[in-house]
Design a protein around this motif. Sequence first.
Motif, PDB file in Angstrom:
ATOM      1  N   ARG A 168       0.829  -1.219   0.000  1.00  0.00           N
ATOM      2  CA  ARG A 168       0.000   0.000   0.000  1.00  0.00           C
ATOM      3  C   ARG A 168       0.865   1.271   0.000  1.00  0.00           C
ATOM      4  N   ALA A 202      -6.347  10.151  12.912  1.00  0.00           N
ATOM      5  CA  ALA A 202      -6.112   8.704  12.932  1.00  0.00           C
ATOM      6  C   ALA A 202      -4.628   8.379  12.841  1.00  0.00           C
ATOM      7  N   ALA A 203      -3.926   9.107  11.975  1.00  0.00           N
ATOM      8  CA  ALA A 203      -2.481   8.876  11.841  1.00  0.00           C
ATOM      9  C   ALA A 203      -1.750   9.306  13.107  1.00  0.00           C
ATOM     10  N   PHE A 229      -6.244   0.362  11.332  1.00  0.00           N
ATOM     11  CA  PHE A 229      -5.970   1.564  10.538  1.00  0.00           C
ATOM     12  C   PHE A 229      -6.065   1.261   9.053  1.00  0.00           C
ATOM     13  N   LEU A 230      -5.477   0.139   8.624  1.00  0.00           N
ATOM     14  CA  LEU A 230      -5.529  -0.255   7.223  1.00  0.00           C
ATOM     15  C   LEU A 230      -6.967  -0.484   6.769  1.00  0.00           C
ATOM     16  N   ASN A 231      -7.740  -1.177   7.610  1.00  0.00           N
ATOM     17  CA  ASN A 231      -9.128  -1.456   7.255  1.00  0.00           C
ATOM     18  C   ASN A 231      -9.945  -0.175   7.123  1.00  0.00           C
ATOM     19  N   GLN A 232      -9.730   0.752   8.049  1.00  0.00           N
ATOM     20  CA  GLN A 232     -10.485   2.005   8.020  1.00  0.00           C
ATOM     21  C   GLN A 232     -10.058   2.907   6.870  1.00  0.00           C
ATOM     22  N   ALA A 233      -8.802   2.713   6.423  1.00  0.00           N
ATOM     23  CA  ALA A 233      -8.323   3.526   5.303  1.00  0.00           C
ATOM     24  C   ALA A 233      -8.950   3.103   3.988  1.00  0.00           C
ATOM     25  N   LEU A 235      -3.502   5.979  -0.067  1.00  0.00           N
ATOM     26  CA  LEU A 235      -3.194   6.532   1.253  1.00  0.00           C
ATOM     27  C   LEU A 235      -2.603   7.913   1.102  1.00  0.00           C
ATOM     28  N   SER A 236      -2.874   8.778   2.089  1.00  0.00           N
ATOM     29  CA  SER A 236      -2.199  10.069   2.105  1.00  0.00           C
ATOM     30  C   SER A 236      -0.739   9.857   2.447  1.00  0.00           C
ATOM     31  N   GLU A 250      -0.404   9.089   6.123  1.00  0.00           N
ATOM     32  CA  GLU A 250      -0.836   7.736   6.455  1.00  0.00           C
ATOM     33  C   GLU A 250       0.214   6.713   6.030  1.00  0.00           C
ATOM     34  N   LEU A 268       2.361   4.290   8.549  1.00  0.00           N
ATOM     35  CA  LEU A 268       2.317   2.829   8.423  1.00  0.00           C
ATOM     36  C   LEU A 268       3.709   2.252   8.192  1.00  0.00           C
TER      37      LEU A 268
END
Length: 863
Positions: free
Chosen positions: A678, A693-694, A734-738, A743-744, A747, A751
């Motif tokens: 990702r 979140a990040a 976090f991955l699931n919610q992204a 990804l920004s 983010e 990760l």
Amino acid sequence: MKKYNPQAVEAKWQRIWEDERSFRADERAEREKYYLLVMFPYPSGRIHMGHVRNYAIGDAMARHKRLSGCEVLQPMGWDAFGMPAENAAIAQKRHPKAWTHDNIATMRNELKSMGLAYDWSREFATCDPDYAHWEQVLFLKLYEKGLIDRKLSFVNWDPVDQTVLANEQVIDGKGWRSGAVVQRKELSQWFLRITRYADELLEGIATLPGWPETVRTMQTNWIGKSHGVEFAFAIDGEEGTLPVYTTRPDTIMGVTFCSIAPEHPLAARVAERNPQAAAFIAECQQTGTSEEALERLEKKGFFTGLHAIHPLTGEKVPIFIANFVLMSYGTGAVMAVPAHDQRDFEFARAHDVPIRVVIQPVGAPLDPDTMTEAWTGPGWLVNSGEFTDLENEVAKKTVAERFEALGIGRATVQYRLRDWGISRQRYWGNPIPFIHCPSCGVVPVPVADLPVPLPEDILDLLGQPGNPLERHPTWKQVSCPTCGQAARRETDTMDTFMESSWYFLRYCSPDLKTAPLDTARVNHWMPVDQYVGGVEHAVLHLLYARFFHKALRDVGEVACDEPFTRLLTQGMVRKDTHRCPEHGWRYPRETLEREGRLLCAECEAPIVIGRNEKMSKSKHNVVDPNDLIQGYGADTARVFMLFAAPPEQDLEWNDSGVDGAWRFLNRIWRVVWQIVERAPGVPPARAMPEAPAARALRGKIHETIDKVTRDMGRHQFNTAIAAVMELINAGSLFLNQAGEGALSSEEAATLREMAETVVILMNPFAPHLTAELWEEALAMPGRLHAARWPMVDPEALVRETVTVVVQVNGKLRARIAMPADAPSAEQERLALADPNVQPHLADKTVVKMVTLPGKLINIVVKP
């Protein structure tokens, strides 16, 4: 994403580490030294789960220290001499040397399959001629220093192994290896004078705060320093006196008999004129010489017909030969006060000897006719003449002063510790380098003639009663180095604890061919910073090693006073036992499961599941480490062992725990590869992101770094692994919610930082998997074992909100997210206003609020 294949990954990295000599220690390095040592194994033939756990613990520590910037020495070798090897070789009709080296080869391969970060270039076995040579040289150095002598002594004789045992090697009156009931035997033995170091060994315990308190206490008790009074009874009708030593001079007026050891000179005189006394003494020879063995004996005695005269009252008291008195402790004679010593009490009851109370406890008067045990506690003196009414601790000093004033005794100090007898009547040991000459006596072998090798042609002499070296037709025949006439070699070999008392020093310079130790290199690495091993060695190996180290210091071989700075004593590995009523103990593979019931695979009878016990072949409750490694991989075995229990506690085997460790490692593999896919080529975050979140994930990353770092320092590996599990969960969420979209940059960077952090933090526990992810997934430059442990970003630990638990009268009613910097009054206002709390306050009066800011608020109410 590649599929995780532990067998391929582990074979690959073990080969790389060996080819690149990745874990060789270099004392020339400018980094801080760190010497990590796990007690080396006896080469029994196969590793067991206890080995897996011990070495996984040590390796986790060593790898963490290497990542933290230290130059780590973690060596491995083999404690290879000893009676077990000789007995096993006899049973298989093989030479002990061949049997031992075959076992070493097998176990070396098994240990290498665990991926342990050892400096294998320093490997040696204590049976190697080179090691034996230098041990003989050290033996002679200690002899020249006056720390070794040979004397006639009563010893513990193992009738099965046909050898002498030190007191520390007698467990519950039995040989520590054979389990045979130990006997008393008089032999000429070689001794190391450990008693000369009794005070220093005792005082040194206070300088070892990194040792478990249990071990320090055990050594203190074993050394057993005591203050007392030495005086002598006159013997009615006999020449000479009966010297005694007592730690309880306050009980002097309670003496109703005296007891002497069977080996006491007075006992020998009585036996010369009394066949019954001689027979009783012969019976006493069937017990060992340790205090522990004698403590458990039925208290037997023989009245000598003689009486001792009390030095203060003139009263005559009978003298008995007693089976529980040691000639080696004190004077071999005891003033017996049955009211205030349990052994004397039991003896007095058995032999109808009067019991006289001379110390009364407060509030509970003692009656000698109704007492069921001796009173050994404090109290006030009674029936004691001029000393009556004194408190007993005061009386100890007063009585001692009275004896000295009368010139009939003196205050003195004694120790429970005895000199270390190192003579063993076996073949497979290091020969003691001395020669017996009829003219010159016992003379040392010249250093130039060392080593004294063992004879190879011994197989036909093994398995027969007595010492094989004594029966060898030619090996012991030699010329005296002083006068040249025919003489014979010493045929006793050294106690195997000699080898383990200095091996840690030899690891510092094992390539040295001109001396036992390279003092400069030894002084660079010593002391051992962290030692790992079982608590069962507290008064065997650990006490002997401390003494031997100090002795070598005094002959100029090493500079430091103590060999081991910190000590971790790991717990045992335990497992349920399975027993078939018909076929006895069953291995797991000898059972089958059907309809939820465990059955014997041979007869299908229901299996009786027994208690959880230490893994042992005798109970068949063992799991083969090789099966575990071949099935799941070494990393799974290591993670399970380190996660299942803190290292100091026993570990209860659980098959589901192994499956859990396997699933966790697979999850790490998947998450890291997902992050790489990702966020390809993205550098890790180095500052706090703006997105909430990040920011939360980066806060979790650094909380984890902080916790794992602290836990590694405390050896709390289970909670360290649990913290990484939580971080993986947070990263997955976090991955699931992204979602599936791009990804920004924040983010992706966060990760990536999480992936690198997880891989480094898990390296001490799962070195193969993490090395593979570091190189193949993360494409990091250099090897992971040469990387650096992550540092905590203080900014990431600043919490913007906290979760506060709210209780009403102690019952949980809400969990509220509040600003971390909110004052207590504001946190209390938010708690009172919370809609989940309000119903529990209706129609009630708030009496008070108990607040732990940022953690808990308890609202106390009443109707």
